[in-house]
Scaffold this motif. Structure first.
Motif, PDB file in Angstrom:
ATOM      1  N   ASP A  76       0.877  -1.177   0.000  1.00  0.00           N
ATOM      2  CA  ASP A  76       0.000   0.000   0.000  1.00  0.00           C
ATOM      3  C   ASP A  76       0.914   1.226   0.000  1.00  0.00           C
ATOM      4  N   VAL A  77       1.409   1.576  -1.199  1.00  0.00           N
ATOM      5  CA  VAL A  77       2.411   2.637  -1.304  1.00  0.00           C
ATOM      6  C   VAL A  77       1.834   3.981  -0.883  1.00  0.00           C
ATOM      7  N   SER A  78       0.560   4.206  -1.159  1.00  0.00           N
ATOM      8  CA  SER A  78      -0.076   5.461  -0.777  1.00  0.00           C
ATOM      9  C   SER A  78      -0.074   5.638   0.743  1.00  0.00           C
ATOM     10  N   ALA A  79      -0.415   4.571   1.483  1.00  0.00           N
ATOM     11  CA  ALA A  79      -0.435   4.645   2.948  1.00  0.00           C
ATOM     12  C   ALA A  79       0.966   4.868   3.502  1.00  0.00           C
ATOM     13  N   ILE A  80       1.965   4.240   2.889  1.00  0.00           N
ATOM     14  CA  ILE A  80       3.348   4.426   3.326  1.00  0.00           C
ATOM     15  C   ILE A  80       3.764   5.877   3.136  1.00  0.00           C
ATOM     16  N   ALA A  81       3.446   6.438   1.976  1.00  0.00           N
ATOM     17  CA  ALA A  81       3.806   7.825   1.688  1.00  0.00           C
ATOM     18  C   ALA A  81       3.105   8.786   2.645  1.00  0.00           C
ATOM     19  N   GLU A  82       1.827   8.559   2.896  1.00  0.00           N
ATOM     20  CA  GLU A  82       1.073   9.432   3.799  1.00  0.00           C
ATOM     21  C   GLU A  82       1.683   9.426   5.204  1.00  0.00           C
ATOM     22  N   HIS A  83       2.019   8.237   5.697  1.00  0.00           N
ATOM     23  CA  HIS A  83       2.587   8.153   7.047  1.00  0.00           C
ATOM     24  C   HIS A  83       3.955   8.824   7.094  1.00  0.00           C
ATOM     25  N   ALA A  84       4.764   8.599   6.071  1.00  0.00           N
ATOM     26  CA  ALA A  84       6.093   9.217   6.037  1.00  0.00           C
ATOM     27  C   ALA A  84       5.998  10.736   6.086  1.00  0.00           C
ATOM     28  N   LEU A  85       5.087  11.311   5.294  1.00  0.00           N
ATOM     29  CA  LEU A  85       4.938  12.771   5.274  1.00  0.00           C
ATOM     30  C   LEU A  85       4.318  13.298   6.553  1.00  0.00           C
ATOM     31  N   GLU A  86       3.409  12.516   7.142  1.00  0.00           N
ATOM     32  CA  GLU A  86       2.808  12.926   8.413  1.00  0.00           C
ATOM     33  C   GLU A  86       3.878  13.032   9.501  1.00  0.00           C
ATOM     34  N   VAL A  87       4.755  12.025   9.572  1.00  0.00           N
ATOM     35  CA  VAL A  87       5.821  12.054  10.579  1.00  0.00           C
ATOM     36  C   VAL A  87       6.817  13.168  10.270  1.00  0.00           C
ATOM     37  N   LEU A  88       7.202  13.312   8.992  1.00  0.00           N
ATOM     38  CA  LEU A  88       8.214  14.313   8.653  1.00  0.00           C
ATOM     39  C   LEU A  88       7.728  15.730   8.929  1.00  0.00           C
ATOM     40  N   THR A  89       6.494  16.054   8.541  1.00  0.00           N
ATOM     41  CA  THR A  89       5.993  17.404   8.803  1.00  0.00           C
ATOM     42  C   THR A  89       5.873  17.654  10.312  1.00  0.00           C
ATOM     43  N   GLY A  90       5.556  16.599  11.063  1.00  0.00           N
ATOM     44  CA  GLY A  90       5.540  16.744  12.514  1.00  0.00           C
ATOM     45  C   GLY A  90       6.919  17.043  13.075  1.00  0.00           C
ATOM     46  N   LEU A  91       7.931  16.330  12.585  1.00  0.00           N
ATOM     47  CA  LEU A  91       9.298  16.570  13.032  1.00  0.00           C
ATOM     48  C   LEU A  91       9.749  17.987  12.682  1.00  0.00           C
ATOM     49  N   ILE A  92       9.394  18.439  11.482  1.00  0.00           N
ATOM     50  CA  ILE A  92       9.765  19.800  11.070  1.00  0.00           C
ATOM     51  C   ILE A  92       9.119  20.827  11.993  1.00  0.00           C
ATOM     52  N   ALA A  93       7.907  20.523  12.462  1.00  0.00           N
ATOM     53  CA  ALA A  93       7.188  21.426  13.361  1.00  0.00           C
ATOM     54  C   ALA A  93       7.646  21.300  14.808  1.00  0.00           C
ATOM     55  N   GLY A  94       8.553  20.359  15.099  1.00  0.00           N
ATOM     56  CA  GLY A  94       9.087  20.231  16.451  1.00  0.00           C
ATOM     57  C   GLY A  94       8.543  19.084  17.260  1.00  0.00           C
ATOM     58  N   ALA A  95       7.776  18.198  16.635  1.00  0.00           N
ATOM     59  CA  ALA A  95       7.220  17.055  17.363  1.00  0.00           C
ATOM     60  C   ALA A  95       8.310  16.032  17.676  1.00  0.00           C
ATOM     61  N   GLU A  96       8.020  15.163  18.631  1.00  0.00           N
ATOM     62  CA  GLU A  96       8.945  14.096  18.986  1.00  0.00           C
ATOM     63  C   GLU A  96       8.900  12.990  17.936  1.00  0.00           C
ATOM     64  N   ARG A  97      10.054  12.362  17.705  1.00  0.00           N
ATOM     65  CA  ARG A  97      10.105  11.242  16.770  1.00  0.00           C
ATOM     66  C   ARG A  97       9.400  10.023  17.377  1.00  0.00           C
ATOM     67  N   PRO A  98       8.595   9.318  16.603  1.00  0.00           N
ATOM     68  CA  PRO A  98       7.968   8.087  17.117  1.00  0.00           C
ATOM     69  C   PRO A  98       9.034   7.105  17.601  1.00  0.00           C
ATOM     70  N   GLU A  99       8.724   6.385  18.661  1.00  0.00           N
ATOM     71  CA  GLU A  99       9.699   5.462  19.230  1.00  0.00           C
ATOM     72  C   GLU A  99       9.922   4.244  18.355  1.00  0.00           C
ATOM     73  N   THR A 100       8.917   3.827  17.624  1.00  0.00           N
ATOM     74  CA  THR A 100       9.040   2.625  16.783  1.00  0.00           C
ATOM     75  C   THR A 100       8.550   2.930  15.375  1.00  0.00           C
ATOM     76  N   GLY A 101       9.037   2.148  14.424  1.00  0.00           N
ATOM     77  CA  GLY A 101       8.588   2.276  13.054  1.00  0.00           C
ATOM     78  C   GLY A 101       7.211   1.671  12.865  1.00  0.00           C
ATOM     79  N   HIS A 102       6.545   2.104  11.815  1.00  0.00           N
ATOM     80  CA  HIS A 102       5.189   1.634  11.518  1.00  0.00           C
ATOM     81  C   HIS A 102       5.239   0.719  10.305  1.00  0.00           C
TER      82      HIS A 102
END
Length: 316
Positions: free
Chosen positions: A274-300
């Motif tokens: 499900d490449v679309s779901a992978i891309a969405e999650h990657a961008l969700e985490v990255l934009t959060g990190l750019i905004a200062g959020a904590e990195r998730p402890e485990t991969g999805h």
């Protein structure tokens, strides 16, 4: 020209909420964010990169490093990441490391030098790179300690293994392209789990493994489980040259459900990401990190789907 204020009025929310939804920042529910993005698309809204840079000190551009764009899987991942980035009002710069770890390092440095806000990397096999001083997410596999999101390669392998076991095969060959690849190792691990202890399995790698396939089939192997569709295509050619028919003499499976899998004869049994779901999650985490959020402890890990086709059947 459409504006954030107009979108906010149409949806009935604040301009700040619209801005957060379009940039992936703040706490905006997925349903509301989807409504806002849909309305922005309808109005033809495009954020001003210059205004964003002046206001936030960010470029609104992210980098993407891919391992080898000649592999049909990776352009599909790049396209979905580009779509996910555009939906968030972000631009994307793509670099191809062309199968080289050295080139991968150079590409990351070049993207940093160009002022991107963060980086998505699909690493070269056997590597786990870092982006100095920038938020970064990794699309790889579970055994990579830096993995952010990936297809569930182990689970996908287990689906293939269970499918072959349920068809009644008792002697199979696991065919990999490169032992260094963490992805392929995880796929094989899943295959063994799905086959279970009652099925005899042996492993073959690379060109030597392809060459050995006819002999292994002659010795009683009734199924070949390849770690990619490309490798399955090579296996099919090798078997055909030796006079073996798929699936009459030996069943064959691939991995990734690339477009040519349905054009093969017979059509290839494989697993789909499900490449679309992978891309969405990657961008969700990255934009959060750019905004200062904590990195998730485990991969999805995003589940894969078994796609049974004509290349597998019960053994004769």
């Amino acid at each position: 020209m459409a504006s954030i204020k107009q979108i906010a009025q149409d949806i009935g929310v604040s301009a700040a909420t619209v801005s957060n939804a379009l940039t992936g920042k703040g706490r905006v529910s997925k349903d509301l964010a989807d409504r806002i993005r849909a309305r922005a698309d309808e109005l033809g809204y495009r954020p001003s990169s210059a205004a964003r840079a002046l206001k936030t000190g960010q470029s609104g551009i992210i980098g993407l490093v891919m391992p080898d764009l000649t592999n049909p899987l990776f352009p599909r991942i790049a396209q979905n990441l580009s779509i996910a980035a555009e939906a968030r009002g972000l631009g994307i710069l793509i670099a191809d490391s062309r199968g080289s770890e050295t080139r991968q390092t150079e590409a990351l440095q070049q993207l940093v030098g160009r002022g991107v806000d963060g980086v998505v990397v699909v690493p070269q096999k056997g590597t786990s790179p870092e982006a100095p001083g920038l938020p970064m997410v990794t699309i790889n596999t579970a055994r990579d300690p830096r993995n952010t999101v990936s297809a569930d390669h182990i689970g996908g392998g287990a689906l293939i293994g269970a499918h072959i076991r349920e068809l009644g095969h008792g002697h199979v060959v696991l065919l990999g392209g490169d032992r260094v690849s963490d992805v392929q190792q995880d796929r094989m691990r899943g295959m063994r789990e799905g086959l279970g202890p009652s099925v005899r399995s042996e492993t073959a790698w690379g060109d030597a493994g392809l060459t050995a396939l006819p002999g292994l089939v002659g010795q009683g192997a009734t199924a070949i489980l390849a770690t990619s569709d490309l490798l399955a295509l090579s296996a099919l050619s090798e078997l055909s040259r030796a006079g073996f028919s798929v699936p009459e003499d030996v069943s064959l499976t691939g991995f990734d459900d690339l477009p040519f899998a349905t054009a093969m004869h017979p059509a290839l049994t494989t697993t789909a990401q499900d490449v679309s779901a992978i891309a969405e999650h990657a961008l969700e985490v990255l934009t959060g990190l750019i905004a200062g959020a904590e990195r998730p402890e485990t991969g999805h890990a995003v589940p894969m789907q078994l796609v049974p086709r004509a290349s597998t059947a019960a053994p004769r």
